[in-house]
Each structure stands twice: as C-alpha cells, then as structure tokens.
Design a protein around this motif. Structure first.
Motif, PDB file in Angstrom:
ATOM      1  N   UNK A  37       0.832  -1.212   0.000  1.00  0.00           N
ATOM      2  CA  UNK A  37       0.000   0.000   0.000  1.00  0.00           C
ATOM      3  C   UNK A  37       0.864   1.258   0.000  1.00  0.00           C
ATOM      4  N   UNK A  38       0.237   2.357  -0.382  1.00  0.00           N
ATOM      5  CA  UNK A  38       0.844   3.670  -0.152  1.00  0.00           C
ATOM      6  C   UNK A  38      -0.253   4.549   0.441  1.00  0.00           C
ATOM      7  N   UNK A  39       0.051   5.306   1.508  1.00  0.00           N
ATOM      8  CA  UNK A  39      -1.025   6.061   2.160  1.00  0.00           C
ATOM      9  C   UNK A  39      -1.578   7.184   1.286  1.00  0.00           C
ATOM     10  N   UNK A  40      -2.894   7.382   1.387  1.00  0.00           N
ATOM     11  CA  UNK A  40      -3.521   8.569   0.797  1.00  0.00           C
ATOM     12  C   UNK A  40      -3.496   9.713   1.803  1.00  0.00           C
ATOM     13  N   UNK A  41      -3.580   9.338   3.081  1.00  0.00           N
ATOM     14  CA  UNK A  41      -3.665  10.334   4.155  1.00  0.00           C
ATOM     15  C   UNK A  41      -2.705   9.949   5.272  1.00  0.00           C
ATOM     16  N   UNK A  42      -1.946  10.928   5.750  1.00  0.00           N
ATOM     17  CA  UNK A  42      -1.071  10.736   6.909  1.00  0.00           C
ATOM     18  C   UNK A  42      -1.578  11.620   8.037  1.00  0.00           C
ATOM     19  N   UNK A  43      -1.545  11.084   9.264  1.00  0.00           N
ATOM     20  CA  UNK A  43      -2.026  11.860  10.411  1.00  0.00           C
ATOM     21  C   UNK A  43      -1.049  11.729  11.572  1.00  0.00           C
ATOM     22  N   UNK A  44      -0.801  12.844  12.233  1.00  0.00           N
ATOM     23  CA  UNK A  44      -0.033  12.807  13.477  1.00  0.00           C
ATOM     24  C   UNK A  44      -0.557  13.884  14.400  1.00  0.00           C
ATOM     25  N   UNK A  45      -0.414  13.676  15.720  1.00  0.00           N
ATOM     26  CA  UNK A  45      -0.746  14.767  16.633  1.00  0.00           C
ATOM     27  C   UNK A  45       0.458  15.707  16.689  1.00  0.00           C
ATOM     28  N   UNK A  46       0.181  16.978  16.965  1.00  0.00           N
ATOM     29  CA  UNK A  46       1.271  17.955  16.927  1.00  0.00           C
ATOM     30  C   UNK A  46       1.273  18.822  18.179  1.00  0.00           C
ATOM     31  N   UNK A  47       2.337  18.678  18.965  1.00  0.00           N
ATOM     32  CA  UNK A  47       2.568  19.550  20.108  1.00  0.00           C
ATOM     33  C   UNK A  47       3.644  20.546  19.717  1.00  0.00           C
ATOM     34  N   UNK A  99       5.658  19.272  17.263  1.00  0.00           N
ATOM     35  CA  UNK A  99       5.718  18.828  15.875  1.00  0.00           C
ATOM     36  C   UNK A  99       6.639  17.655  15.584  1.00  0.00           C
ATOM     37  N   UNK A 100       7.250  17.047  16.603  1.00  0.00           N
ATOM     38  CA  UNK A 100       8.292  16.072  16.270  1.00  0.00           C
ATOM     39  C   UNK A 100       7.768  14.687  15.862  1.00  0.00           C
ATOM     40  N   UNK A 101       6.754  14.170  16.545  1.00  0.00           N
ATOM     41  CA  UNK A 101       6.311  12.829  16.119  1.00  0.00           C
ATOM     42  C   UNK A 101       5.571  12.919  14.785  1.00  0.00           C
ATOM     43  N   UNK A 102       4.851  14.013  14.613  1.00  0.00           N
ATOM     44  CA  UNK A 102       4.173  14.280  13.340  1.00  0.00           C
ATOM     45  C   UNK A 102       5.202  14.306  12.200  1.00  0.00           C
ATOM     46  N   UNK A 103       6.239  15.112  12.385  1.00  0.00           N
ATOM     47  CA  UNK A 103       7.270  15.242  11.348  1.00  0.00           C
ATOM     48  C   UNK A 103       7.984  13.928  11.093  1.00  0.00           C
ATOM     49  N   UNK A 104       8.237  13.203  12.190  1.00  0.00           N
ATOM     50  CA  UNK A 104       8.961  11.948  12.052  1.00  0.00           C
ATOM     51  C   UNK A 104       8.255  10.989  11.118  1.00  0.00           C
ATOM     52  N   UNK A 105       6.961  10.899  11.230  1.00  0.00           N
ATOM     53  CA  UNK A 105       6.198  10.029  10.331  1.00  0.00           C
ATOM     54  C   UNK A 105       6.083  10.628   8.934  1.00  0.00           C
ATOM     55  N   UNK A 106       5.817  11.932   8.902  1.00  0.00           N
ATOM     56  CA  UNK A 106       5.362  12.567   7.668  1.00  0.00           C
ATOM     57  C   UNK A 106       6.498  12.953   6.704  1.00  0.00           C
ATOM     58  N   UNK A 107       7.610  13.443   7.236  1.00  0.00           N
ATOM     59  CA  UNK A 107       8.638  14.036   6.363  1.00  0.00           C
ATOM     60  C   UNK A 107       9.148  13.096   5.271  1.00  0.00           C
ATOM     61  N   UNK A 108       9.456  11.831   5.591  1.00  0.00           N
ATOM     62  CA  UNK A 108       9.943  10.984   4.504  1.00  0.00           C
ATOM     63  C   UNK A 108       8.918  10.824   3.371  1.00  0.00           C
ATOM     64  N   UNK A 109       7.636  10.780   3.708  1.00  0.00           N
ATOM     65  CA  UNK A 109       6.595  10.696   2.668  1.00  0.00           C
ATOM     66  C   UNK A 109       6.483  12.035   1.928  1.00  0.00           C
TER      67      UNK A 109
END
Ligand SMILES: *Cc1c(COP(=O)(O)O)cnc(C)c1O
Length: 455
Positions: free
Chosen positions: A255-265, A267-277
């Motif tokens: 699969x490849x995601x259509x939507x990525x979601x992270x909680x943001x305080x 911004x680090x866990x959000x960025x960690x998941x999201x940036x490579x995509x």
C-alpha cells in the motif's frame, strides 16, 4: 478476536541515515533571529547550548545524515517498531478505509522521544558535555532523556512543569530511577524561576517557563548543554526513522497512504512520520494528504499567528518564525501535557504556510472517546496526545464510509497511555471539562508578541 496484521522489519532495516526535509523544500524557512540585533544568528550563538554536531544538523541541507553506529545500537533495543493494520477499528467503524498505524510506544520510555534523546546524548557525550538540562511537561521527554543519559553516562537535570510534577509522581519516579534529577518548575534554582515565583508564588508552571530555567543553567555552565525534545530541526530529523521504516512497511503491505495523520505539540512525532513521505511528494510528486491534529485548548496551527516569537517565557531563546499563541500564553491544564506548547516547530509552521499540510483542532473529551474506541478495537491504550490523531483518523475513515471510497490512512501512535491513567479515570468518571478558548484569551497572548513580529 483481534485479527490485526503486524508488519515487522528485521533489525538490519533500522535506517542508516536520517532524512532531512530541508534538502527538498521549494523554499527555505525564514532565518532564526538574534533577539538583541534582529539579525540572523550563526552557529556561535548556539554553541553555549548545543554540541556542534547538532548545530550542524540544525542548519544542514544534506538530504541524508548518517546515524552513528552507537545510536543505531541503542535503537536496536526497540527498533524497528511495528506497523499495524487496525482491522478491529476498521470493523468497528464499518468503513471501507484501510487504517494503518506505526507504534512508537514500544520504546523503553513508552513514546517516540528516545529516537532523539539517544542521538542528543550521543553527540553531547562525544563533544565532552557531562550534564544535560531540559524541561518536561507531562514527563515523557524527561524520562526519554533520563533513559539516554543513563546509557551514555551523562547527568540529567529535568525542570518539570509544577502542575505535572504534582499530578504525575510516577513520571518523576522513572526519571529518578534512570538517575536523573527532577525539579519542579518554576524553581528557586534559577533567576528565571525566581522571577516568576516573585510575581506568583503559586505558579503551576508552563513549558515556556521550564525551558527558560533549563536554558539558563546550560548557558552558565561550560560542562552543561541544553536538550530540547521537540520543535528544532535536528529533533525532527532524528524522528524521521519513524517514517523511513513506515515507507518500507507500507511496501510490505502493498500500500501507499492517501492520508497521513499525526498529533502535533511541538511537531516532532508528526514530522517523524510525515517528512519521509512528504519528501517523496516534493521530489517525485507522489501525492499524499497530511493532517496535523492539535488540542482546541492549545490551537497553535489553527488559531495561532505566523510570527517571530520566543521559544520560552523568559525570553532567553532566539526568535523563530512559527505559528504561536504568544510566549506568555499558558494553556489550560488538559491531560495531553505533551501538546501544551505555545509555539509550533518552525519547519512544520513553514510547511503549513506553503500549504503542504493541513491542521485540525479537537476538544479533549472527543479525543478520549476516540482513544477508548481505539483501545476497545485494537487493545492498545494510547497516550492522551495521540488520541488527537486517532480522532482525526476516525473522522477521515467515517468520511470514506460516507463517500464510499477506500482510502488508505496511516497515523503515528506515538506513545502508550500507561502513565496517564488518571486522565482516563477522569474521563470515565465524567469529570473532564472542555473549556472554550475565548478570543480575548488569544488576543492577550498575541499582545505579548515581540515587535519584530510586525516585520
Ligand atoms: C511529547 C509527546 C508529544 C508531543 O510532542 P511532539 O513533538 O509534537 O511529538 C506527543 N505525544 C507523545 C506520546 C509525547 O510524548
């Protein structure tokens, strides 16, 4: 019965390099400014606070930054982390959406934070620091740094927001078990803390105040450096191991995601998941929608201003351009302590400005309801922070149902909630309150923005 599907990578698939999004940005973020001169700061301005290796990473535009062997060796304790397909939740929602999550709660501290604390401890040790100071809100970052300090033989002094210090004795106990010293902030130990206490002896503290205390101690002692658990570029960089692994695991799932979601305080866990995509999107045009979920009680991205501001209450830090509620803004005591920061990472803020990410704000009651739904369906009790991400995921999955489309959603389950059971107790007892954040309160915060904000 659970039929969750788990995608596990072999140990040798721990990434060998972090991914630096600065290499792929359509335009660079605004410079960090010296509060005295209003001019861009240089490496020397940061040298009292951080080791040179981290300052280099802060400003680097290299796409890949090698992960040192000793850091990968420690990562091996819990990485690669599992990626799951949340079939139970899909069924509970009766949605055609496919929901995946990357689970960072398997680290020794129970969250994503050791991904950077270990790296920061390593570089500090290498450059001769003997002690690290830091702040912590709910205690996750303090425990993550205490863990890393123990492994690399560094003293760790943690200034913990007083309200959490009193409410979360077990977090303090973990830090002390790892050998760290944990001080309630504001404290009498620093000028910044004393100044706050002089004005308000009963101050319950805030992250901004605790940062001032930790920065002050590091700036005044040669053997001591400061360590931050979110917000800065090098912290987001270290977190990209999450997304890099997730790309491979999504490939395993076909699969490849259509939507990525992270909680943001910050911004680090959000960025960690999201940036490579997001890097793939910027380089190859592989599209993906990206949603940051934040608390309505601290709505930095959705109701904040994009302006130059201080990172701390005592105004010891440089000025950074970011979404902010003002450095004097003190959010109400919501249980998602990790999301109670007045600002947002400058890099995440820049991406929001560029229209590359969306943001949503949720009230804590609806987030705990989502967290409990997740726990029933998937068996993991999420930390209060990622319940914000789960709420956004559930909304998106229900939208899929309404539209009759099967989108693939991936989110970061950045920590478990085992140290936050008081929050669940309160929710289940019906004693959680959702206060509306009034425009007046926000206006008060914006009034404290430094004049450079008008530039
Ligand atoms: C610290 C923390 C957060 C908030 O920090 P970010 O830098 O925004 O990730 C969110 N979730 C958990 C579990 C945390 O420990």
């Amino acid at each position: 019965m659970s039929d969750a599907v788990k995608y596990v990578l072999a140990e040798d698939r721990i990434p060998k390099a972090w991914y630096n999004i600065a290499a792929d940005l359509p335009q660079p973020p605004p410079p960090v400014l010296h509060p005295g001169t209003g001019q861009p700061i240089g490496p020397d301005d940061l040298a009292p606070l951080f080791p040179m290796a981290l300052i280099g990473q802060e400003v680097s535009t290299e796409r890949e930054i090698e992960i040192p062997g000793p850091v990968r060796d420690v990562y091996r304790l819990w990485r690669p982390t599992p990626l799951y397909r949340a079939r139970g939740l899909e069924r509970a929602l009766d949605t055609p959406a496919k929901i995946y999550y990357k689970y960072e709660g398997v680290s020794p501290a129970g969250s994503h934070k050791p991904n950077t604390s270990v790296a920061q401890a390593f570089y500090n040790k290498e450059e001769g620091s003997t002690r690290l100071t830091t702040e912590t809100g709910a205690g996750q970052w303090g425990s993550a740094l205490a863990f890393a300090g123990a492994l690399f033989g560094l003293e760790v002094d943690v200034y913990m927001v007083r309200v959490s210090f009193e409410q979360k004795p077990y977090r303090k106990a973990i830090m002390e078990t790892y050998g760290a010293r944990c001080v309630a902030s504001p404290s009498e130990e620093t000028a910044a803390g004393r100044a706050i206490l002089a004005k308000d002896p009963t101050s319950t503290g805030s992250l901004g105040i605790a940062i001032s205390e930790a920065v002050e101690v590091a700036a005044q002692n040669d053997d001591t450096k400061y360590s931050l658990g979110s917000v800065l570029n090098h912290v987001l960089l270290h977190q990209t191991v999450v997304g890099l692994e997730a790309i491979e695991q999504m490939e395993m799932a076909g699969e490849y995601p259509d939507i990525l979601v992270g909680c943001a305080g910050g911004g680090s866990n959000f960025s960690g998941l999201v940036f490579p995509f997001l890097g793939r999107k910027l380089r190859d045009g592989q599209d993906v929608r990206i949603i940051a979920a934040e608390p309505a009680a601290c709505p930095t991205l959705t109701r904040g201003r994009y302006a130059y501001d201080f990172g701390d209450t005592g105004h010891l830090t440089p000025l950074v351009k970011m979404y902010t509620l003002g450095s004097q803004f003190v959010p109400s005591g919501i249980h998602a302590g990790g999301l109670r920061y007045h600002g947002m990472s400058p890099m995440v803020s820049h991406l929001k400005e560029l229209g590359l990410i969306e943001a949503r704000a949720y009230r804590q009651g609806e987030c705990f309801a989502a967290g409990i739904r997740f726990a029933h369906a998937e068996g993991i009790v999420p930390a209060p922070e990622p319940t914000h991400a789960i709420k956004a995921v559930i909304d998106e999955a229900l939208a899929c149902k309404e539209e009759g489309v099967a989108r693939t959603i991936l989110f970061n389950l950045c920590g478990h909630g085992h140290f936050d059971m008081q929050a669940y107790t309160d929710y289940l007892a019906g004693t959680l309150v959702d206060e509306e954040l009034a425009e007046d309160t926000l206006a008060g915060g914006f009034a404290g923005l430094p004049p450079v904000a008008a530039q």
